[in-house]
Structure formats: C-alpha cells, structure tokens
Design a protein around this motif. Sequence first.
Motif, PDB file in Angstrom:
ATOM      1  N   ALA A  49     -10.572   2.872 -12.876  1.00 23.83           N
ATOM      2  CA  ALA A  49     -10.208   3.566 -11.639  1.00 23.83           C
ATOM      3  C   ALA A  49      -9.825   2.565 -10.558  1.00 23.83           C
ATOM      4  CB  ALA A  49     -11.364   4.441 -11.163  1.00 23.83           C
ATOM      5  N   GLY A  50     -10.590   1.465 -10.466  1.00 23.96           N
ATOM      6  CA  GLY A  50     -10.276   0.443  -9.484  1.00 23.96           C
ATOM      7  C   GLY A  50      -8.934  -0.205  -9.733  1.00 23.96           C
ATOM      8  N   LEU A  51      -8.654  -0.562 -10.980  1.00 25.14           N
ATOM      9  CA  LEU A  51      -7.383  -1.199 -11.312  1.00 25.14           C
ATOM     10  C   LEU A  51      -6.211  -0.241 -11.128  1.00 25.14           C
ATOM     11  CD1 LEU A  51      -8.431  -3.255 -14.473  1.00 25.14           C
ATOM     12  CD2 LEU A  51      -8.061  -4.102 -12.144  1.00 25.14           C
ATOM     13  N   ARG A  52      -6.417   1.038 -11.440  1.00 28.26           N
ATOM     14  CA  ARG A  52      -5.344   2.020 -11.226  1.00 28.26           C
ATOM     15  C   ARG A  52      -4.989   2.106  -9.742  1.00 28.26           C
ATOM     16  NH1 ARG A  52      -7.830   5.207 -15.318  1.00 28.26           N
ATOM     17  NH2 ARG A  52      -9.042   6.311 -13.723  1.00 28.26           N
ATOM     18  N   CYS A  53      -6.000   2.061  -8.899  1.00 27.57           N
ATOM     19  CA  CYS A  53      -5.733   2.115  -7.462  1.00 27.57           C
ATOM     20  C   CYS A  53      -4.997   0.870  -6.992  1.00 27.57           C
ATOM     21  CB  CYS A  53      -7.036   2.291  -6.691  1.00 27.57           C
ATOM     22  SG  CYS A  53      -7.741   3.952  -6.806  1.00 27.57           S
ATOM     23  N   VAL A  54      -5.339  -0.268  -7.546  1.00 24.49           N
ATOM     24  CA  VAL A  54      -4.617  -1.491  -7.188  1.00 24.49           C
ATOM     25  C   VAL A  54      -3.145  -1.361  -7.584  1.00 24.49           C
ATOM     26  CG1 VAL A  54      -4.479  -3.987  -7.490  1.00 24.49           C
ATOM     27  CG2 VAL A  54      -6.715  -2.878  -7.434  1.00 24.49           C
ATOM     28  N   LEU A  55      -2.895  -0.810  -8.758  1.00 21.78           N
ATOM     29  CA  LEU A  55      -1.515  -0.593  -9.196  1.00 21.78           C
ATOM     30  C   LEU A  55      -0.778   0.361  -8.255  1.00 21.78           C
ATOM     31  CD1 LEU A  55      -2.039  -0.361 -13.059  1.00 21.78           C
ATOM     32  CD2 LEU A  55      -0.535  -1.992 -11.896  1.00 21.78           C
ATOM     33  N   LYS A  56      -1.468   1.398  -7.794  1.00 26.54           N
ATOM     34  CA  LYS A  56      -0.836   2.329  -6.849  1.00 26.54           C
ATOM     35  C   LYS A  56      -0.504   1.642  -5.529  1.00 26.54           C
ATOM     36  CE  LYS A  56      -2.909   6.677  -8.486  1.00 26.54           C
ATOM     37  NZ  LYS A  56      -3.812   7.809  -8.121  1.00 26.54           N
ATOM     38  N   ARG A  57      -1.382   0.744  -5.119  1.00 30.81           N
ATOM     39  CA  ARG A  57      -1.177   0.072  -3.837  1.00 30.81           C
ATOM     40  C   ARG A  57      -0.080  -0.980  -3.906  1.00 30.81           C
ATOM     41  NH1 ARG A  57      -7.479  -0.822  -3.999  1.00 30.81           N
ATOM     42  NH2 ARG A  57      -8.210   1.208  -3.297  1.00 30.81           N
ATOM     43  N   TRP A  58      -0.008  -1.701  -5.009  1.00 37.80           N
ATOM     44  CA  TRP A  58       0.806  -2.911  -5.025  1.00 37.80           C
ATOM     45  C   TRP A  58       1.931  -2.912  -6.052  1.00 37.80           C
ATOM     46  CZ3 TRP A  58       0.147  -5.552  -0.796  1.00 37.80           C
ATOM     47  CH2 TRP A  58      -1.093  -5.530  -0.158  1.00 37.80           C
ATOM     48  N   GLY A  59       1.913  -2.002  -6.999  1.00 36.79           N
ATOM     49  CA  GLY A  59       3.031  -1.859  -7.930  1.00 36.79           C
ATOM     50  C   GLY A  59       3.339  -3.111  -8.725  1.00 36.79           C
ATOM     51  N   ASP A  60       4.592  -3.555  -8.683  1.00 32.75           N
ATOM     52  CA  ASP A  60       5.053  -4.663  -9.510  1.00 32.75           C
ATOM     53  C   ASP A  60       4.431  -5.999  -9.148  1.00 32.75           C
ATOM     54  OD1 ASP A  60       6.651  -2.919 -10.896  1.00 32.75           O
ATOM     55  OD2 ASP A  60       8.483  -3.390  -9.778  1.00 32.75           O
ATOM     56  N   LYS A  61       3.724  -6.061  -8.038  1.00 33.90           N
ATOM     57  CA  LYS A  61       3.054  -7.315  -7.684  1.00 33.90           C
ATOM     58  C   LYS A  61       1.828  -7.572  -8.557  1.00 33.90           C
ATOM     59  CE  LYS A  61       4.596  -7.418  -2.876  1.00 33.90           C
ATOM     60  NZ  LYS A  61       4.200  -7.440  -1.443  1.00 33.90           N
ATOM     61  N   CYS A  62       1.394  -6.559  -9.288  1.00 35.00           N
ATOM     62  CA  CYS A  62       0.214  -6.679 -10.154  1.00 35.00           C
ATOM     63  C   CYS A  62       0.636  -7.280 -11.495  1.00 35.00           C
ATOM     64  CB  CYS A  62      -0.427  -5.311 -10.369  1.00 35.00           C
ATOM     65  SG  CYS A  62      -0.936  -4.493  -8.848  1.00 35.00           S
ATOM     66  N   VAL A  63       0.512  -8.593 -11.624  1.00 35.86           N
ATOM     67  CA  VAL A  63       1.015  -9.276 -12.822  1.00 35.86           C
ATOM     68  C   VAL A  63      -0.084  -9.847 -13.700  1.00 35.86           C
ATOM     69  CG1 VAL A  63       3.209  -9.826 -11.728  1.00 35.86           C
ATOM     70  CG2 VAL A  63       1.313 -11.456 -11.550  1.00 35.86           C
ATOM     71  N   ASN A  64      -1.336  -9.762 -13.278  1.00 34.79           N
ATOM     72  CA  ASN A  64      -2.416 -10.293 -14.114  1.00 34.79           C
ATOM     73  C   ASN A  64      -2.542  -9.493 -15.408  1.00 34.79           C
ATOM     74  OD1 ASN A  64      -4.044 -10.897 -11.090  1.00 34.79           O
ATOM     75  ND2 ASN A  64      -3.635 -12.530 -12.526  1.00 34.79           N
ATOM     76  N   PRO A  65      -3.019 -10.129 -16.483  1.00 31.57           N
ATOM     77  CA  PRO A  65      -3.091  -9.433 -17.782  1.00 31.57           C
ATOM     78  C   PRO A  65      -4.014  -8.218 -17.772  1.00 31.57           C
ATOM     79  CG  PRO A  65      -4.187 -11.595 -17.865  1.00 31.57           C
ATOM     80  CD  PRO A  65      -3.423 -11.550 -16.587  1.00 31.57           C
ATOM     81  N   GLU A  66      -4.967  -8.174 -16.857  1.00 32.93           N
ATOM     82  CA  GLU A  66      -5.887  -7.036 -16.803  1.00 32.93           C
ATOM     83  C   GLU A  66      -5.173  -5.721 -16.538  1.00 32.93           C
ATOM     84  OE1 GLU A  66      -8.342 -10.656 -15.787  1.00 32.93           O
ATOM     85  OE2 GLU A  66      -6.315  -9.935 -15.331  1.00 32.93           O
ATOM     86  N   TYR A  67      -3.990  -5.773 -15.934  1.00 30.45           N
ATOM     87  CA  TYR A  67      -3.256  -4.545 -15.611  1.00 30.45           C
ATOM     88  C   TYR A  67      -2.427  -4.023 -16.785  1.00 30.45           C
ATOM     89  CZ  TYR A  67      -4.229  -5.973 -10.778  1.00 30.45           C
ATOM     90  OH  TYR A  67      -4.841  -6.361  -9.606  1.00 30.45           O
ATOM     91  N   ALA A  68      -2.207  -4.855 -17.797  1.00 28.34           N
ATOM     92  CA  ALA A  68      -1.227  -4.524 -18.839  1.00 28.34           C
ATOM     93  C   ALA A  68      -1.532  -3.220 -19.554  1.00 28.34           C
ATOM     94  CB  ALA A  68      -1.108  -5.679 -19.823  1.00 28.34           C
ATOM     95  N   ARG A  69      -2.776  -3.018 -19.957  1.00 28.12           N
ATOM     96  CA  ARG A  69      -3.090  -1.820 -20.748  1.00 28.12           C
ATOM     97  C   ARG A  69      -2.947  -0.560 -19.920  1.00 28.12           C
ATOM     98  NH1 ARG A  69      -8.362  -0.426 -19.659  1.00 28.12           N
ATOM     99  NH2 ARG A  69      -9.592  -2.013 -18.575  1.00 28.12           N
TER     100      ARG A  69
END
Length: 460
Positions: free
Chosen positions: A435-455
């Motif tokens: 849930a936390g990582l999904r929110c980070v993706l919503k906030r920052w989009g393509d700026k999220c490049v760390n491998p933790e976001y991949a899945r």
Amino acid sequence: MNAPNVLWIFIEDMNDWMGCYGHRVVPTPHIDRLAEAGVRFDRAYMPAGVCSPSRSAVITGMYQTTIGAHNHRSSRPDFRGTGMGEDYDSIPLPDGVSTIPELFRQSGYYTFIEGKTDYNFAYQSADLYDSDNGQMGFKGTREGRDWSGCPEGKPFFGQVQLTGGKQFGNPNLQRHVDPSTVDVPSYYPDHPIIRDEIALHYDCVRHTDHEVGQILSKLEEDGLLDNTIIFLFSDHGMRLPRHKQFIYQGGHKVPLIISGASDCLKPETIRPDLVSGIDISATSLALAGVEIPDQMEGQHLFADDFTPRQFVVAAKDRCDYTIDRIRTVRTQKYGYLRNFMTDRPYMQPQYRDGSNFMTLLRQMYAQRQLNEIQAAFWGTDRPDEELYDLEADPHETINLADDPAYAEVLVEHRQILENWVEETDDQGQYPESDAGLRCVLKRWGDKCVNPEYARLKDRS
C-alpha cells in the motif's frame, strides 16, 4: 507561579551557523540572546535528516523507526491535490503512543501550531490542536493565530514553524553575504555556485534570527515572556547534498537552545553531551510538570537522575520516491554509518535533481573535476560501513572502517547499532508495505525507478 507556557520555535532545513555557535558570518542577536539566557546544546542530533520522519519523532518523543513513521511522506490520504484512495498507506500510532500536544491538552493546556505538521502517521488535527494554521511563519498573534486564541489564565503549548533554510524562494529575502567570503567544506568543490548556496544559507539564518526577534518582542509585549519556556531547534540540515536527507553531521546535527521560565535553565549554560531530537519532547513535558509516558524513548534533559546518553542513533529511509536505508551511531568521539543498500549509489535520482548545484556536481564528477574526497559521494559504489573520528575529522571525510588500528572501535559501534535495531524493533529492517509503495507510485509516477517498484508496476 502559574504553569509555564511552552513554545517550540521549530525551524526548517537549518544548520547551526549562528553567532552563539561560533559562526560570525551573519549577526544573530536574537538567537544569541536566547542562548545567553538559557542552555545551548552543542551535540544535538535529530533522528533523521529529512523533515517528516524527524518531525514524526519529535512530536511523539519516539524514534520514527519505532513507530513506523520512518519513510518520508507516508500515511497521506491526499498528496498535493491527488487523493490516494481508500486503501492509502494509513499508519496508526502504536497502542499507548500519544503525541506531545495531546499530552499537553490532557493536562489543561491550550495547544496551537503555525505551519506544517508533516507527520507520517494517521491523526486528526482537532485531537492535537485547538488552533491549526498551516501557513508557515509567525503571524504576530493576529486573528486568533499563535497564542492569541489562548483563554486568559490558561497555559499554552505552541509550535511556530519558521521556513528557515527554505527562504531561497522568498522574494523578500535580503542577500547580504558575499559568496567569496564563505568557507567551503572540503567535500564540496570550491565553485561560485556552491559558494552562493552557502552564502544563501547564511542569509537564511540572518532572516530567521529577525523572525525570532519578532516572536520574543511579541511575547514580551503580551507579558508572557517571563512565564514561557522556549525551545529553538531545526528539523535537519541545509539543502545541499550530504546535508539534507543524509545523516552525516551536516544532515542531522542541529541547533538546540532551551531558555525561559524554569529554575533548570541557568543562563549561559553550555551542554556538550549527546542529545537526540526526541529528548526535546520529554523535556518539554517535564518542564511543564506533565508526566512523561513510560514508553517514551526521549529523556528529560534536566532530570535529577539524568544520565548523559552514551550514543545517539539516526536513520535514513525512503525519501520521496528514493528508497534507501542508512543508520548512524554517534558517540562522543566517533561517527559510525551502516549502508544497507550498497547496490545503489549515494546520489540516486531525487527531488533536488535539476537544481543548479546538483547539475554542477554531476557534471564535475562526470568530467573528473572532483578530487577524491568530493568524488566519493558521487560514484556508483559505497562501503558497507563508515567510521569517522569526529574530533580530528568533523566533516567525516576519512573513512577509518578498514583501518586495523580502529578495528575494536568499529566492532563496538557495529554492536551498538545491532543492539539498537533489535531492542527498538527498527521498522526500517522490514520492506515497505505494498500500500505504501503504491501510494509512492501515485505521487511520483515515472520517477520511481528503484527495483522495489517493479512488481507493482507489472501488476498495473
């Protein structure tokens, strides 16, 4: 005497570049006046090098890593106008943990805040504050702001948030400091852009001192100064890299001055002992006669049975969209850092990218124009451990971790950290929730490049 008022002058992004701390580049008469009238702490460290985890720790008197508030800008149902949805990363405080303003309110205090909260946990403002005004700065007690809304005869606990080192966007900020006259730390190249940024910070300090003077004058005018305990401190260091977001000394060593209506606060006192930002919380309660909860990790700095800390700990975790994990232990003589994510460089993509100083430093590194000390922070590699002699090397540029002469010191500090992680159940050792990582993706989009976001990206 009535119960004392307690006022936090909470400054953003500011190092201790003030007269009372030995810096003479700009005059700081009002801050110096506070220090002369009370206690100046020379070894105060925030538990984080960025605002929201630092503020989450101070407002609870608990390490942000203990209460799960360690990732920057977490637990936000809305972010800059974008809703996170019903399944946002809400982070409740652990059972039994209350915020400092709640504890003051329960003891009969009026509570207010002027400026940002920035807490990484779920809360309702009305539970914390009688008055909550999100606009930064001191308003001069107009229209019920600041302490003007406090009922007569009732003490207040207040927080006035000053913009501090973020004055770079203020068109009214006056520039006084000649960049050619400032000292440049050895970990930066001596370049006009860096000099200007350092000079700008000094100008921010000068501007902040003026604001502090306005607060003191208004307290005096309202007849409150003699019955108010004032805490002045900042959330972390200035915005240049290796300061803000990191936990070298420049990132989390802060000014801390406590002055005012208490017999504990003897004029012209200088304390060299190690202090954590969470001690501000416990000390604020104790000086007001409010009981400190047993589970609070901060300690009363003026207690009759006070025992100086043998070490302080600080943490760096996710900052905005940049995932990292660093811990530091500071003892009286040494600074130890543990880098848990050596698969990625220190300077990952981040919010400062695009600024003139970041562009300069990246270009100079690419063109091999940085010396060994300066380049170490910009390369692709970083060590597992870092150890610095803070007396001989306060800028932390000579890593002693591989020096056999310091093997015992290294083991000692490594063990302190390992024990602390276990004893506090440091939440940073566990992966951030989906849930936390999904929110980070919503906030920052393509700026999220760390491998933790991949899945999570693959699922969308």
